[in-house]
Design an enzyme around this catalytic site. Structure first.
Site, mmCIF file in Angstrom:
data_model
loop_
_atom_site.group_PDB
_atom_site.id
_atom_site.type_symbol
_atom_site.label_atom_id
_atom_site.label_comp_id
_atom_site.label_asym_id
_atom_site.label_seq_id
_atom_site.Cartn_x
_atom_site.Cartn_y
_atom_site.Cartn_z
ATOM 1 C CE LYS A 58 -3.750 -2.094 2.315
ATOM 2 N NZ LYS A 58 -4.472 -2.649 3.662
ATOM 3 C CD GLN A 102 -3.383 -4.178 6.817
ATOM 4 O OE1 GLN A 102 -3.169 -3.471 6.085
ATOM 5 N NE2 GLN A 102 -4.019 -5.361 6.559
ATOM 6 C CG ASP A 125 -9.565 0.528 5.465
ATOM 7 O OD1 ASP A 125 -9.268 0.157 4.261
ATOM 8 O OD2 ASP A 125 -8.602 0.349 6.206
#
Ligand code: NAD
Length: 299
Positions: A58, A102, A125
């Site tokens: 990422k 994460q 997210d």
């Protein structure tokens, strides 16, 4: 499909590359016109090897798009308060427009509490309840989870308008199944969500003009579960033992069977996975523009 015909392959890698190129161009315009550089901060707790790889990839993708990438590492035994303090400091850091924590987090940390500490405007997210609520209510203006967003983009690329199609989603997670159902309702599909307690799964899946598998069970979906000509999106990523001790990735769909029945199908790898990262960059860009009071960038 019949007579030996095979489904056309939905090339998520190529679609994601094109999307990333458009995002890169939009980042350049944002810099030139407004002096803004989007910044994405990733927070990693512990040393889970898969999470390490995801966060590294990422970070690379973020920099390749011309954005700033920040990685914050906390020890596996860090307490929840320390993680929430870090999230709060990123919330108020002007160089950070987007934050991702994460997952999975260590067992002693309540992931929901951490998510709720995020500024919803930086929740790249799309997991904060404000963003979940906006998506459910169809009011727009929120950040949408990346994997389901990527699935819808691939479907629209392959099929055009989705209105009126029956979409069957296998899996009801907050990460994929539920937000995808909301997005497909927003596209005017008729949506069925099937899951581990659904009776006679195959009788449900075979009704789908669109079938999305997001269960985490290798090759669960057989050819006979698929409506002939359907568009099949395989979200599953299952790591299996391959030859010579090497691992290989397998989806939730039995690809060899499905490719002889479906009209369109995503491969694993090279289908949904690359779209997830591209949509993360897209959300970072959208968040940056929104925080500056600018209209959503044309991408
Ligand atoms: P999850 O474990 O949170 O949810 C799985 C869902 O599948 C549950 O709703 C469960 O009810 C259902 N399910 C489980 N076993 C079933 C069965 N035998 N029959 C019917 N339904 C069943 O998983 P998730 O986070 O939604 O992820 C699903 C898969 O997608 C995993 O393989 C994950 O690695 C993958 N994934 C891929 C990406 C990507 O970028 N490609 C992103 C997220 C998740």
């Amino acid at each position: 499909m019949s007579d030996g015909a095979r489904a056309s392959i939905i090339d998520g890698k190529a679609t994601a590359e094109r999307l990333r190129a458009r995002i890169g161009a939009a980042v350049k315009r944002l810099k030139a016109d407004h002096g803004l550089t989007p910044g994405l901060a990733a927070v990693l707790v512990g040393e889970d090897p898969a999470s390490e790889i995801y966060v590294r990839n990422k970070g690379r993708a973020t920099e390749a798009a011309g954005m700033a990438s920040f990685t914050h590492r906390l020890a596996a035994d860090s307490d929840q308060g320390a993680l929430i303090d870090l999230v709060r400091s990123l919330n108020t850091d002007d160089s950070v427009n987007a934050i991702l924590v994460q997952l999975p987090l260590p067992d002693h940390i309540d992931a929901d509490r951490v998510t709720e500490a995020l500024d919803p405007a930086k929740d790249v997210d799309g997991f904060h309840l404000i963003n979940v609520g906006r998506l459910s209510a169809g009011v727009g203006g929120g950040l949408v989870p990346c994997t389901p967003q990527g699935c819808v983009m691939l479907l629209k690329d392959a099929l055009g308008a989705l209105a009126g199609l029956h979409a069957v989603i296998l899996g009801r997670s907050n990460l994929v199944g539920k937000p995808l159902a909301q997005l497909l309702l927003g596209e005017n599909c008729t949506v069925t969500i099937a899951h581990s307690r659904t009776r006679n799964l195959a009788a449900e899946t075979v009704r789908g003009d669109i079938l999305v598998a997001a269960v985490g069970r290798p090759a669960l979906v057989k050819g006979s579960w698929i409506k002939p000509g359907a568009a099949v999106i395989d979200v599953g990523i299952n790591r299996m033992e391959g030859v010579a001790g090497k691992s290989r990735l397998v989806g939730d769909v039995d690809f060899d069977q499905a490719v002889t029945v479906a009209g369109h199908i995503t491969p694993v790898p090279g289908g949904v996975g690359p779209m997830t990262i591209a949509c993360l960059l897209r959300n970072t860009l959208i968040a940056t523009a929104a925080q500056a009071g600018l209209p959503a960038p044309e991408i």
